[in-house]
Design a protein around this motif. Structure first.
Motif, PDB file in Angstrom:
ATOM      1  N   LYS A   1       0.833  -1.209   0.000  1.00  0.00           N
ATOM      2  CA  LYS A   1       0.000   0.000   0.000  1.00  0.00           C
ATOM      3  C   LYS A   1       0.864   1.255   0.000  1.00  0.00           C
ATOM      4  CE  LYS A   1      -4.428  -1.015  -0.038  1.00  0.00           C
ATOM      5  NZ  LYS A   1      -5.346  -0.427  -1.046  1.00  0.00           N
ATOM      6  N   LEU A   2       1.926   1.214   0.828  1.00  0.00           N
ATOM      7  CA  LEU A   2       2.830   2.363   0.868  1.00  0.00           C
ATOM      8  C   LEU A   2       3.468   2.612  -0.492  1.00  0.00           C
ATOM      9  CD1 LEU A   2       4.694   1.989   4.284  1.00  0.00           C
ATOM     10  CD2 LEU A   2       3.214   3.869   3.578  1.00  0.00           C
ATOM     11  N   SER A   3       3.813   1.524  -1.160  1.00  0.00           N
ATOM     12  CA  SER A   3       4.432   1.656  -2.474  1.00  0.00           C
ATOM     13  C   SER A   3       3.503   2.365  -3.452  1.00  0.00           C
ATOM     14  CB  SER A   3       4.813   0.273  -3.007  1.00  0.00           C
ATOM     15  OG  SER A   3       5.346   0.358  -4.303  1.00  0.00           O
ATOM     16  N   LYS A   4       2.208   2.051  -3.344  1.00  0.00           N
ATOM     17  CA  LYS A   4       1.246   2.649  -4.274  1.00  0.00           C
ATOM     18  C   LYS A   4       0.835   4.047  -3.850  1.00  0.00           C
ATOM     19  CE  LYS A   4      -0.737  -1.760  -5.851  1.00  0.00           C
ATOM     20  NZ  LYS A   4      -1.953  -2.594  -5.920  1.00  0.00           N
ATOM     21  N   SER A   5       0.626   4.243  -2.546  1.00  0.00           N
ATOM     22  CA  SER A   5       0.087   5.517  -2.078  1.00  0.00           C
ATOM     23  C   SER A   5       1.150   6.551  -1.754  1.00  0.00           C
ATOM     24  CB  SER A   5      -0.774   5.292  -0.827  1.00  0.00           C
ATOM     25  OG  SER A   5       0.016   4.795   0.240  1.00  0.00           O
TER      26      SER A   5
ATOM     27  N   ASP B   1      -4.144  14.320   2.359  1.00  0.00           N
ATOM     28  CA  ASP B   1      -3.082  14.091   3.334  1.00  0.00           C
ATOM     29  C   ASP B   1      -1.845  14.902   2.950  1.00  0.00           C
ATOM     30  OD1 ASP B   1      -2.267  12.788   1.094  1.00  0.00           O
ATOM     31  OD2 ASP B   1      -2.128  10.789   1.990  1.00  0.00           O
ATOM     32  N   GLU B   2      -0.708  14.586   3.619  1.00  0.00           N
ATOM     33  CA  GLU B   2       0.514  15.349   3.370  1.00  0.00           C
ATOM     34  C   GLU B   2       0.969  15.242   1.919  1.00  0.00           C
ATOM     35  OE1 GLU B   2      -0.048  13.366   5.834  1.00  0.00           O
ATOM     36  OE2 GLU B   2       0.297  14.458   7.709  1.00  0.00           O
ATOM     37  N   ILE B   3       0.812  14.047   1.319  1.00  0.00           N
ATOM     38  CA  ILE B   3       1.205  13.877  -0.088  1.00  0.00           C
ATOM     39  C   ILE B   3       0.325  14.739  -0.983  1.00  0.00           C
ATOM     40  CG2 ILE B   3       1.413  12.222  -1.984  1.00  0.00           C
ATOM     41  CD1 ILE B   3       3.547  11.902   0.089  1.00  0.00           C
ATOM     42  N   GLY B   4      -0.983  14.760  -0.683  1.00  0.00           N
ATOM     43  CA  GLY B   4      -1.888  15.595  -1.458  1.00  0.00           C
ATOM     44  C   GLY B   4      -1.545  17.071  -1.326  1.00  0.00           C
ATOM     45  N   GLN B   5      -1.225  17.503  -0.096  1.00  0.00           N
ATOM     46  CA  GLN B   5      -0.846  18.895   0.122  1.00  0.00           C
ATOM     47  C   GLN B   5       0.455  19.228  -0.597  1.00  0.00           C
ATOM     48  OE1 GLN B   5      -0.775  19.457   4.371  1.00  0.00           O
ATOM     49  NE2 GLN B   5      -2.918  18.909   4.616  1.00  0.00           N
ATOM     50  N   LEU B   6       1.391  18.256  -0.586  1.00  0.00           N
ATOM     51  CA  LEU B   6       2.654  18.468  -1.299  1.00  0.00           C
ATOM     52  C   LEU B   6       2.406  18.589  -2.798  1.00  0.00           C
ATOM     53  CD1 LEU B   6       5.752  18.587  -1.250  1.00  0.00           C
ATOM     54  CD2 LEU B   6       5.767  16.082  -1.385  1.00  0.00           C
ATOM     55  N   THR B   7       1.515  17.745  -3.323  1.00  0.00           N
ATOM     56  CA  THR B   7       1.190  17.803  -4.751  1.00  0.00           C
ATOM     57  C   THR B   7       0.553  19.139  -5.120  1.00  0.00           C
ATOM     58  OG1 THR B   7       0.865  15.395  -4.781  1.00  0.00           O
ATOM     59  CG2 THR B   7      -0.077  16.659  -6.600  1.00  0.00           C
ATOM     60  N   LYS B   8      -0.379  19.598  -4.269  1.00  0.00           N
ATOM     61  CA  LYS B   8      -1.030  20.885  -4.533  1.00  0.00           C
ATOM     62  C   LYS B   8      -0.019  22.030  -4.456  1.00  0.00           C
ATOM     63  CE  LYS B   8      -5.485  19.262  -2.786  1.00  0.00           C
ATOM     64  NZ  LYS B   8      -6.464  19.330  -1.669  1.00  0.00           N
TER      65      LYS B   8
END
Length: 478
Positions: free
Chosen positions: A186-190, A220-227
């Motif tokens: 899951k970590l690998s994908k998300s 989440d943090e990844i989404g915020q980083l992407t934005k």
């Protein structure tokens, strides 16, 4: 020593493997703890209890055959092995083994037993090929020691003690392994895949492709980083556009005066003129374009100094109303030529702390724009008042309204709302940029609004000069 470089995914996988390893290691030590602390301690307590209890039954009796028989019967029904002897020397005939390759009863143990103390022996018996735990207890009669009881029990191996728990541990271990595998997948994908996408798009941005965007529906943090990455890419793309516009604008602004200067200089050098008046006209044009070119360069240098905070303000108390009146006097001729009407609302006692030269530059640029873009015979409203420890300077004029998109860009270098670049009305688009920087350095705010009904309104707020007495009065207020 060569530094080991690991990617984030490898570090996380290494962390998970380390977690599994530490979990297995912890389980191993925990099982040994249970074996040594719980099992061995429990067996030791049982042996001591049984030995003391058995010895106390015969505290005042004789070690007769009947007593020995009862003890032997107890030996049959009990999990313990019990040996009863009259003398310690006889113990070696019933238990002719060494414990941990040492004599069962050495000199020190004999001394303790003769003093009425029991001794505990734990160790490996080679002949029996097992580990035992035992204790020797002295039996006292009325006239002293009448015998000894040796109680021992074979210790089960650790795998035998936990034989019922091992299948459970194996099942839990397998389940734990699959859970870790599932989490890693899951970590690998998300986590790792979005990070790889970010890495790829970052590479594109570093190569100058600012139009690249990432899609995400995560919060989440990844989404915020992407934005944040998308926002950064958009900002870089806009900066690139502005940079190109800036380059184009400055080339345009420099080309025009240089063309005039170069063209008329060639005319004068080649003496392509018919009269002294024509020569004077060419020289006047060269002079004007030189002045314009110098102003452009000075404005750019000044703006850079203001934006980079290189300019040092010469701050002092300013009677700002008088400074505004002095600035208005500079436009007397221009106001009369356009037959403009000024409606003034100025508080004369307003004092601020600032650089007089820069504050007058603010007034001049704002008033110059207002007068320049106001049609003949119209009215300009000028207001200077105190509000909440701030000086508010406001100018309203009615001319062509500025659309919303242009309002957001007011203050950018070389940006002008007159897209045709009319040289008689428009400057270089640097005036408002300089105004905004001066206001910022004075701790103030700049705001511009424009619509067809209310006209164009510029509002500048600057902090008032607060004296020490006024500060004390404000602090005393509830």
């Amino acid at each position: 020593m060569k530094k080991l470089n690991l990617t984030l995914s490898k570090k996380v996988i290494l962390l998970l493997i380390s977690t599994i390893g530490f979990t297995i290691l912890f389980s191993f030590f925990f099982i040994h703890y249970l074996y040594s602390v719980l099992y061995l301690s429990n067996m030791k307590e049982s042996i001591i209890y049984q030995g003391q209890r058995t010895a106390s039954h015969y505290h005042y009796g004789e070690l007769s055959d009947e007593i020995i028989g009862k003890i032997q019967w107890y030996n049959i029904v009990s999990e313990f092995e019990i040996i009863v002897v009259d003398k310690l020397e006889d113990l070696s005939s019933y238990f002719p083994y060494k414990v941990n390759y040492e004599t069962l009863v050495d000199a020190e143990a004999r001394k303790d037993l003769e003093n009425g103390k029991y001794i505990v022996k734990e160790g490996f018996v080679e002949e029996l090929d097992l580990k035992i735990l035992g204790a020797i207890f002295p039996i006292k009669g009325e006239n002293g020691l009448i015998g000894f009881i040796y109680i021992y029990v074979p210790l089960a191996a650790i795998q035998d003690v936990f034989k019922d728990s091992i299948p459970i541990l194996l099942i839990v271990g397998v389940v734990f392994f699959f859970i870790i595998f599932f989490i890693t997948n899951k970590l690998s994908k998300s986590l790792f895949r979005p990070l790889k996408d970010l890495q790829q798009h970052s590479q594109e941005v570093s190569e100058g492709n600012y139009s690249s965007r990432l899609t995400t529906n995560r919060d989440d943090e990844i989404g915020q980083l992407t934005k944040a990455f998308n926002k950064m890419s958009l900002s870089l793309e806009q900066q690139e556009i502005r940079k190109k516009e800036f380059t184009s604008n400055i080339v345009h602004e420099l080309r025009t005066p240089l063309t005039y200067i170069g063209g008329y200089t060639q005319v004068l050098k080649q003496k392509i003129y018919t009269s002294p008046e024509e020569v004077e006209s060419y020289l006047t044009t060269i002079e004007k374009e030189t002045v314009r070119l110098n102003k452009l360069i000075n404005d750019l240098v000044q703006l850079n100094h203001l934006q980079e905070d290189f300019y040092r303000m010469d701050k002092q108390p300013i009677a700002i109303a008088q400074l505004l009146y002095d600035t208005l006097d500079l436009f007397t001729i221009l106001i009369a030529e356009k037959n403009l009407k000024l409606t003034l609302n100025i508080e004369d006692e307003s004092i601020i702390s600032g650089d007089p030269q820069r504050i007058q530059q603010v007034f001049y640029n704002i008033l110059d724009n207002a007068i320049k873009y106001t049609a003949n015979n119209e009215t300009i409203w000028i207001e200077l008042e105190c509000t909440e420890n701030m000086i508010q300077f406001e100018v309203i004029n009615h001319g062509l309204p500025i659309n919303k998109e242009d309002l957001e860009r007011i203050g950018e270098r070389f940006f002008r709302t007159d897209k045709a670049r009319n040289r008689t009305t428009g400057g270089y688009g640097l005036g408002i940029s300089i105004v905004k920087e001066i206001v910022r350095l004075h701790g103030g705010t700049f705001l511009m609004n424009s619509d067809l009904s209310d006209g164009t309104k510029v509002t500048i707020r600057l902090p008032m000069l607060v004296t020490e007495i006024e500060k004390e009065v404000q602090n005393e207020k509830p």
